[in-house]
Design a protein around this motif. Sequence first.
Motif, mmCIF file in Angstrom:
data_model
loop_
_atom_site.group_PDB
_atom_site.id
_atom_site.type_symbol
_atom_site.label_atom_id
_atom_site.label_comp_id
_atom_site.label_asym_id
_atom_site.label_seq_id
_atom_site.Cartn_x
_atom_site.Cartn_y
_atom_site.Cartn_z
ATOM 1 N N THR A 67 1.708 -15.003 -3.905
ATOM 2 C CA THR A 67 2.450 -14.952 -2.643
ATOM 3 C C THR A 67 3.568 -13.912 -2.709
ATOM 4 O OG1 THR A 67 3.786 -16.833 -3.416
ATOM 5 C CG2 THR A 67 1.935 -17.319 -1.965
ATOM 6 N N SER A 68 4.234 -13.804 -3.852
ATOM 7 C CA SER A 68 5.286 -12.792 -3.997
ATOM 8 C C SER A 68 4.689 -11.391 -3.899
ATOM 9 C CB SER A 68 6.005 -12.964 -5.338
ATOM 10 O OG SER A 68 6.633 -14.226 -5.428
ATOM 11 N N ALA A 69 3.544 -11.178 -4.541
ATOM 12 C CA ALA A 69 2.883 -9.883 -4.471
ATOM 13 C C ALA A 69 2.468 -9.559 -3.043
ATOM 14 C CB ALA A 69 1.666 -9.871 -5.392
ATOM 15 N N SER A 70 1.977 -10.543 -2.322
ATOM 16 C CA SER A 70 1.564 -10.317 -0.934
ATOM 17 C C SER A 70 2.756 -9.924 -0.060
ATOM 18 C CB SER A 70 0.901 -11.581 -0.370
ATOM 19 O OG SER A 70 -0.267 -11.911 -1.099
ATOM 20 N N LEU A 71 3.890 -10.598 -0.245
ATOM 21 C CA LEU A 71 5.086 -10.249 0.522
ATOM 22 C C LEU A 71 5.563 -8.836 0.193
ATOM 23 C CD1 LEU A 71 7.114 -13.601 0.326
ATOM 24 C CD2 LEU A 71 6.002 -12.616 2.348
ATOM 25 N N LEU A 72 5.498 -8.465 -1.076
ATOM 26 C CA LEU A 72 5.909 -7.120 -1.471
ATOM 27 C C LEU A 72 4.984 -6.066 -0.872
ATOM 28 C CD1 LEU A 72 6.843 -7.787 -5.198
ATOM 29 C CD2 LEU A 72 8.423 -7.121 -3.369
ATOM 30 N N LEU A 73 3.690 -6.339 -0.829
ATOM 31 C CA LEU A 73 2.753 -5.402 -0.210
ATOM 32 C C LEU A 73 3.073 -5.216 1.267
ATOM 33 C CD1 LEU A 73 -0.632 -6.507 -1.829
ATOM 34 C CD2 LEU A 73 0.632 -4.402 -2.298
ATOM 35 N N LEU A 74 3.449 -6.296 1.943
ATOM 36 C CA LEU A 74 3.790 -6.194 3.362
ATOM 37 C C LEU A 74 5.087 -5.420 3.582
ATOM 38 C CD1 LEU A 74 2.913 -9.824 4.561
ATOM 39 C CD2 LEU A 74 1.658 -7.722 5.071
ATOM 40 N N LEU A 75 6.033 -5.556 2.654
ATOM 41 C CA LEU A 75 7.328 -4.891 2.798
ATOM 42 C C LEU A 75 7.321 -3.451 2.300
ATOM 43 C CD1 LEU A 75 9.753 -7.743 1.631
ATOM 44 C CD2 LEU A 75 9.439 -6.895 3.970
ATOM 45 N N SER A 76 6.351 -3.104 1.472
ATOM 46 C CA SER A 76 6.373 -1.791 0.816
ATOM 47 C C SER A 76 6.442 -0.607 1.777
ATOM 48 C CB SER A 76 5.173 -1.649 -0.122
ATOM 49 O OG SER A 76 3.954 -1.704 0.594
ATOM 50 N N PRO A 77 5.789 -0.650 2.968
ATOM 51 C CA PRO A 77 5.905 0.511 3.862
ATOM 52 C C PRO A 77 7.332 0.774 4.343
ATOM 53 C CG PRO A 77 4.020 -0.844 4.478
ATOM 54 C CD PRO A 77 4.812 -1.630 3.480
ATOM 55 N N LEU A 78 8.177 -0.260 4.357
ATOM 56 C CA LEU A 78 9.553 -0.069 4.809
ATOM 57 C C LEU A 78 10.338 0.812 3.850
ATOM 58 C CD1 LEU A 78 10.414 -3.721 5.943
ATOM 59 C CD2 LEU A 78 9.643 -1.802 7.368
ATOM 60 N N PHE A 79 9.951 0.785 2.573
ATOM 61 C CA PHE A 79 10.667 1.551 1.554
ATOM 62 C C PHE A 79 9.806 2.670 0.970
ATOM 63 C CE2 PHE A 79 12.580 -2.625 1.710
ATOM 64 C CZ PHE A 79 13.935 -2.370 1.639
ATOM 65 N N THR A 80 8.570 2.795 1.483
ATOM 66 C CA THR A 80 7.599 3.773 0.954
ATOM 67 C C THR A 80 7.554 3.735 -0.572
ATOM 68 O OG1 THR A 80 9.236 5.578 1.013
ATOM 69 C CG2 THR A 80 7.826 5.286 2.957
ATOM 70 N N LEU A 81 7.328 2.529 -1.110
ATOM 71 C CA LEU A 81 7.262 2.356 -2.560
ATOM 72 C C LEU A 81 5.803 2.340 -3.002
ATOM 73 C CD1 LEU A 81 9.928 -0.459 -3.016
ATOM 74 C CD2 LEU A 81 10.188 1.975 -3.513
ATOM 75 N N PRO A 82 5.378 3.289 -3.820
ATOM 76 C CA PRO A 82 3.978 3.317 -4.249
ATOM 77 C C PRO A 82 3.659 2.301 -5.343
ATOM 78 C CG PRO A 82 5.166 5.148 -5.219
ATOM 79 C CD PRO A 82 6.126 4.467 -4.303
ATOM 80 N N PHE A 83 4.675 1.934 -6.153
ATOM 81 C CA PHE A 83 4.446 0.990 -7.249
ATOM 82 C C PHE A 83 5.392 -0.200 -7.108
ATOM 83 C CE2 PHE A 83 2.980 5.055 -8.986
ATOM 84 C CZ PHE A 83 1.683 4.698 -9.300
ATOM 85 N N LEU A 84 4.822 -1.401 -7.295
ATOM 86 C CA LEU A 84 5.566 -2.628 -7.006
ATOM 87 C C LEU A 84 5.704 -3.536 -8.220
ATOM 88 C CD1 LEU A 84 3.861 -3.366 -3.573
ATOM 89 C CD2 LEU A 84 6.147 -2.423 -3.940
ATOM 90 N N SER A 85 5.475 -3.008 -9.414
ATOM 91 C CA SER A 85 5.606 -3.821 -10.620
ATOM 92 C C SER A 85 7.058 -4.242 -10.846
ATOM 93 C CB SER A 85 5.085 -3.045 -11.831
ATOM 94 O OG SER A 85 5.669 -1.750 -11.882
ATOM 95 N N SER A 86 7.985 -3.314 -10.711
ATOM 96 C CA SER A 86 9.398 -3.639 -10.927
ATOM 97 C C SER A 86 9.925 -4.629 -9.894
ATOM 98 C CB SER A 86 10.249 -2.366 -10.932
ATOM 99 O OG SER A 86 9.925 -1.560 -12.040
ATOM 100 N N PRO A 87 9.639 -4.454 -8.584
ATOM 101 C CA PRO A 87 10.067 -5.466 -7.621
ATOM 102 C C PRO A 87 9.517 -6.860 -7.921
ATOM 103 C CG PRO A 87 9.494 -3.459 -6.472
ATOM 104 C CD PRO A 87 9.104 -3.262 -7.907
ATOM 105 N N LEU A 88 8.251 -6.941 -8.363
ATOM 106 C CA LEU A 88 7.689 -8.253 -8.679
ATOM 107 C C LEU A 88 8.396 -8.865 -9.887
ATOM 108 C CD1 LEU A 88 5.671 -10.433 -8.038
ATOM 109 C CD2 LEU A 88 3.954 -9.209 -9.379
ATOM 110 N N ALA A 89 8.722 -8.031 -10.883
ATOM 111 C CA ALA A 89 9.471 -8.530 -12.039
ATOM 112 C C ALA A 89 10.835 -9.052 -11.606
ATOM 113 C CB ALA A 89 9.624 -7.419 -13.077
#
Length: 217
Positions: free
Chosen positions: A102-124
């Motif tokens: 669920t955390s990964a899914s939320l980060l995927l939805l939010l990623s376009p707002l910050f144009t972040l290509p990699f989400l490993s650090s946010p999930l950590a």
Amino acid sequence: MPVGLEAWLSDIPPITRTWLIAAIGTSLAVQCHLVTPLQLYFSFKSAFLNMQPWRAITTFLYFGPLSIDFVFHLFFFMRYSRMLEESSFAGRKADYFWLLCTSASLLLLLSPLFTLPFLSSPLAFTLVYIWSRRQPAMRISLFGILTVSAPYLPIALVAISWVINGTWRAAASDLMGCVVGHAWYFGTDVMVREVGGQMPWTKTPAFVQRWFNDPAR
């Protein structure tokens, strides 16, 4: 595999161990030029319109090239993921897996707002935030230099990440992880405390519990 390394890995709880091995393997594959970061990053267009769905997973496995920042984020991911899995989620592999999903899914939805290509650090950082809010009385020493109360740990780590990278973008990605961590914390701990029940999206589905052979809750 050396005996000492094998024993160390076997001592890490299974979900954290799997993610750790996958993350290190991904970074080594990039370092050895077996794959490139361009094949791993996430965007909605690449993942779904161009039919490259693996990007929705690899974006959570690549912590960047081998560097101080790589070691910093990988260390804190492993440390706090392990502590969460061994404490709050002890004997609840399905619930911990669902937290990550669920955390990964939320980060995927939010990623376009910050144009972040990699989400490993946010999930950590999502895991760091949740752990810190569940340990309000604990004091944490950072590198033997600074001591902070656990609830202030995510902010201190964001500041350190900003200093290491020298750019606000690193801090923004980590702060996004804190936002998702707060959403989970609010949907579980706060809601249970205030109204006696957690938000539906935080409840582990029965099929996930059966998959991990965990008892229904």
